[in-house]
Design a protein around this motif. Structure first.
Motif, short mmCIF file in Angstrom:
data_model
loop_
_atom_site.label_atom_id
_atom_site.label_comp_id
_atom_site.label_asym_id
_atom_site.label_seq_id
_atom_site.Cartn_x
_atom_site.Cartn_y
_atom_site.Cartn_z
N ASN A 1 0.80 -1.35 -0.12
CA ASN A 1 0.36 -0.22 -0.29
C ASN A 1 0.67 1.05 0.09
O ASN A 1 0.28 1.97 -0.77
CB ASN A 1 -0.99 -0.09 1.52
CG ASN A 1 -2.00 -1.14 1.55
OD1 ASN A 1 -2.14 -1.50 -0.06
ND2 ASN A 1 -2.94 -1.39 1.77
N ASN A 2 2.29 1.39 0.61
CA ASN A 2 2.99 2.37 0.97
C ASN A 2 3.53 2.72 -0.34
O ASN A 2 4.29 3.33 -0.83
CB ASN A 2 3.67 2.08 2.17
CG ASN A 2 2.86 2.67 3.61
OD1 ASN A 2 2.43 3.63 3.78
ND2 ASN A 2 2.76 1.50 4.15
N TYR B 1 3.07 1.82 -3.43
CA TYR B 1 2.01 2.45 -4.31
C TYR B 1 1.73 3.61 -4.00
O TYR B 1 2.36 4.68 -4.91
CB TYR B 1 0.76 1.86 -4.48
CG TYR B 1 0.39 -0.15 -5.27
CD1 TYR B 1 1.30 -0.25 -6.58
CD2 TYR B 1 0.12 -1.40 -4.36
CE1 TYR B 1 1.29 -1.21 -7.12
CE2 TYR B 1 0.24 -1.88 -5.31
CZ TYR B 1 0.99 -2.47 -6.42
OH TYR B 1 1.11 -3.70 -7.88
N GLU B 2 1.51 3.91 -3.20
CA GLU B 2 0.87 5.27 -2.69
C GLU B 2 2.12 6.49 -3.09
O GLU B 2 1.86 7.21 -3.61
CB GLU B 2 0.96 5.52 -1.14
CG GLU B 2 -0.48 5.17 -0.97
CD GLU B 2 -0.72 5.56 0.33
OE1 GLU B 2 -0.74 6.33 1.24
OE2 GLU B 2 -1.80 4.69 1.24
N GLU C 1 2.71 6.39 -6.21
CA GLU C 1 1.30 7.73 -7.29
C GLU C 1 2.41 8.99 -6.86
O GLU C 1 2.24 10.12 -8.22
CB GLU C 1 0.28 7.51 -6.93
CG GLU C 1 -0.05 5.92 -7.53
CD GLU C 1 -1.94 6.12 -6.62
OE1 GLU C 1 -1.35 6.53 -5.91
OE2 GLU C 1 -2.49 5.77 -7.84
N LYS C 2 2.19 9.66 -5.74
CA LYS C 2 3.38 10.37 -5.53
C LYS C 2 4.62 11.06 -6.58
O LYS C 2 4.69 12.23 -6.63
CB LYS C 2 3.64 10.83 -4.80
CG LYS C 2 2.53 11.34 -3.44
CD LYS C 2 3.08 11.72 -1.69
CE LYS C 2 4.26 12.09 -1.65
NZ LYS C 2 4.34 11.89 -0.14
N LYS D 1 -6.36 0.87 -9.49
CA LYS D 1 -6.58 0.49 -8.49
C LYS D 1 -7.21 -1.08 -7.44
O LYS D 1 -5.86 -1.80 -6.90
CB LYS D 1 -7.34 1.78 -8.39
CG LYS D 1 -6.69 2.03 -6.67
CD LYS D 1 -7.03 3.42 -6.08
CE LYS D 1 -6.44 3.71 -4.54
NZ LYS D 1 -6.66 4.78 -3.78
N ARG E 1 6.65 6.16 6.93
CA ARG E 1 5.51 5.37 6.55
C ARG E 1 5.72 4.23 7.33
O ARG E 1 4.37 4.11 8.22
CB ARG E 1 5.48 5.66 5.43
CG ARG E 1 4.42 6.65 4.38
CD ARG E 1 4.72 6.53 2.76
NE ARG E 1 3.82 7.26 2.47
CZ ARG E 1 2.39 7.62 1.68
NH1 ARG E 1 1.75 5.96 2.15
NH2 ARG E 1 2.24 8.51 1.19
#
Lengths: 378, 378
Positions: free
Chosen positions: A268-269, A271-272, A275-276, A285, A372
């Motif tokens: 999850n982290n 991927y985030e 994306e950023k 998604k 994170r």
């Protein structure tokens, strides 16, 4: 070198050491104890009281074993196809006389319950061949349990390729009702490559007993050997079993559910952050795999140039695209012995290399990946 | 424990250490180098310029691979049967539609050229399935080259199970004309269990190209992967390949022909000493295996009581009878890293244990085994 191909994954020092133990007779008490230990640990991890066997072959051999035992000539088989490995599942079944209905799944996604239910209601099937996580594209059927239930409600026998899912995604063989499940040793459980694990339900046994079966993969022989002697019918890969057993010890010490949660949290982290960083992710998604991170490349960049720089500049070994996606994807494993340090190092390197080749990459986005993950207690 | 089962055999420290190296990507240069090295070494040892593949499976998997690729439905197949493994060869072929003619060989012997020629002249065959050394009984077709020639002169394709022969008996794939040969990793070459090696002749390729083939054992896929990329089509058992490569280094340092000669010299002396000790040997003289020493037990003694004493009193692990010989044989490996010390220890223990159970055993006969072997320079 830092290995992050989606299998094999880097082996823990304890696993490497375990493999260098002297070999024992495959018909003696030491092997019986080792084999029983492995079977019991896999039962616990895969949440099944049914049969579990450890085969001396890689996961494709486990796939061959599954289809050769459960498919009878003329069986109507539903095969949702969304990458190389789901295609392979169907191809392997064809040899045994399966009449395949290919269900082409929309690119960048994976089968969902709705699509499968629609297909099941159009025609009667004997068997469904489902891939939980498509390693070739990094897409996942997150609602596999719903898909399995839909099949079982319609009396369709379910075989699941969970090779790159088991250990990294929830999997409850008995509760979900999976009849035959195939696992690989070298993926999320971080064992050595060369073993395949297969589970068999009571309903599957009923079919297997009446099927014609090849010699090496004849599950009835495996069942008899295990029940009578706690042995394998043919010489097992003893040293790989030593390594696998130690790999499972590491998983169980960490906690089976925590092991899966770590895969999902890391993914999850990642991927985030990607994306950023303006990295184009391949999967839509809802279908993104927690075990195989798949990055799309623009047309003017090939996977091999990125992979080469990662290897030469950073000593990182990742994978490229397969099949129709050859050349246009970077695939990175989020499997096995995950650590914050390693993960940050890998994505920092990927963003660095990509920033020279792909427009708009924001290298700085990597900044908070470590924070994170640390905040979550890793 | 001292392991002398007829496979797996004890692994050299160098082999154990090699297996504990970190795994590498199966699609990278390190694996390509390792695989090429293995293939070239096997070519040298097996005396062939033809195709050689290393499969991730045990030898029974190699047998399945052989028959599934070369047998077409309705093929007339000659299967001389003289133990469990020659029977297995035929059983495996049946699944692929072979019409088997079983040729029952006289107990305690092995197929000889005369018997096979007679059978070949009675009927036309497409394929002959020959076992060089029957591990289940310790009997050997010493004139295999004559048998192969007789088959080839009659246009019969020849598949040979050389699993427990290769490395311990002469074997010249190309000169003799063997079309498909199956080897195990864990026998006379003393590699780790879990790999099978298969060779393929040009004539065999001609047949394979037109055959229906299962997925995991499809030799055309192995050929393509090797020719195009020096890779295997499916994930290989990397750590076992590390171990096997080091095992072959040890063989080649000793000298390929010397390695075989050592097996034969040791066996000749063991057999002579056992005869002097009044031990009943299972095989008739001309058929005695140099790699698997097979000892007959009288009716009032079972293999398990001898094996148990060997294990408990001496820490030696040997094997018992298989199939119809279950209970009535002791089988001892003369395979791999042979040493005078180990061999004397094993037969001294066997004579000790047997002397309490079997009438007339002359324990003292062991006296000159060491001297005999030392005199020959071992």
């Amino acid at each position: 070198m830092l290995l992050v191909t989606p299998g094999p994954t880097e082996l823990h020092k304890r696993v490497l050491e375990a493999m260098s133990k002297q070999v024992v007779s495959h018909r003696g008490p030491e092997l019986r104890e080792l084999y029983t230990s492995l079977v019991e640990k896999f039962r616990k991890l895969l949440k099944t009281d049914g049969s579990v066997f450890v085969l001396a072959c890689s996961a494709t051999g486990g796939i061959e074993c599954a289809v050769s035992n459960i498919i009878n000539k003329g069986d109507k088989v539903l095969s949702p196809v969304f990458g190389v490995f789901s295609e392979r599942f169907a191809e392997a079944a064809k040899f045994y006389g399966a009449e395949i209905t290919y269900l082409n799944i929309k690119p960048q996604t994976a089968p969902n319950p709705e699509i499968i239910k629609r297909a099941l209601d159009e025609r009667a099937y004997d068997v469904a061949l489902l891939v939980y996580n498509e390693t070739s594209t990094g897409t996942t059927s997150r609602e596999l349990h719903e898909i399995v239930r839909a099949c079982k409600e319609r009396n369709v026998l379910v075989a699941v390729d969970a090779v790159s899912a088991a250990g990294g995604l929830p999997l409850k063989i008995d509760t979900w009702g999976i009849d035959v499940c195939v696992i690989g040793s070298q993926k999320c459980y971080a064992g050595p490559p060369g073993l395949s694990i297969i589970t068999v339900s009571e309903e599957a046994w009923n079919k297997i007993r009446s099927s014609r079966r090849p010699f090496y993969f004849d599950l009835i022989k495996y069942k008899k050997s295990y029940e009578e002697n706690r042995e394998t019918p043919f010489t097992p890969a003893v040293n790989l079993m030593y390594g696998m057993d130690e790999a499972l010890n590491i998983v169980l010490e960490y906690g089976a559910d925590n092991w899966i949660k770590r895969h999902i949290d890391f993914a999850n982290n990642i991927y985030e952050v990607l994306e950023k960083a303006n990295v184009r992710l391949f999967a839509e998604k809802d279908y993104r795999s927690p075990t195989t991170i798949s990055i799309s490349l623009p047309n003017n960049v090939t996977d091999s140039e990125i992979l080469k720089e990662l290897r030469v500049k950073y000593g990182i070994v990742a994978a490229g695209g397969m099949g129709s996606m050859k050349g246009s994807l970077i695939r990175v494993a989020n499997m096995g012995n995950l650590s914050v340090e390693k993960t940050v190092k890998v994505y920092d390197a990927i963003l660095d290399v990509m920033s020279f080749k792909v427009d708009g990459i924001n290298r700085q986005a990597i900044g908070d990946l470590e924070e994170r993950l640390r905040k979550m207690g890793y």
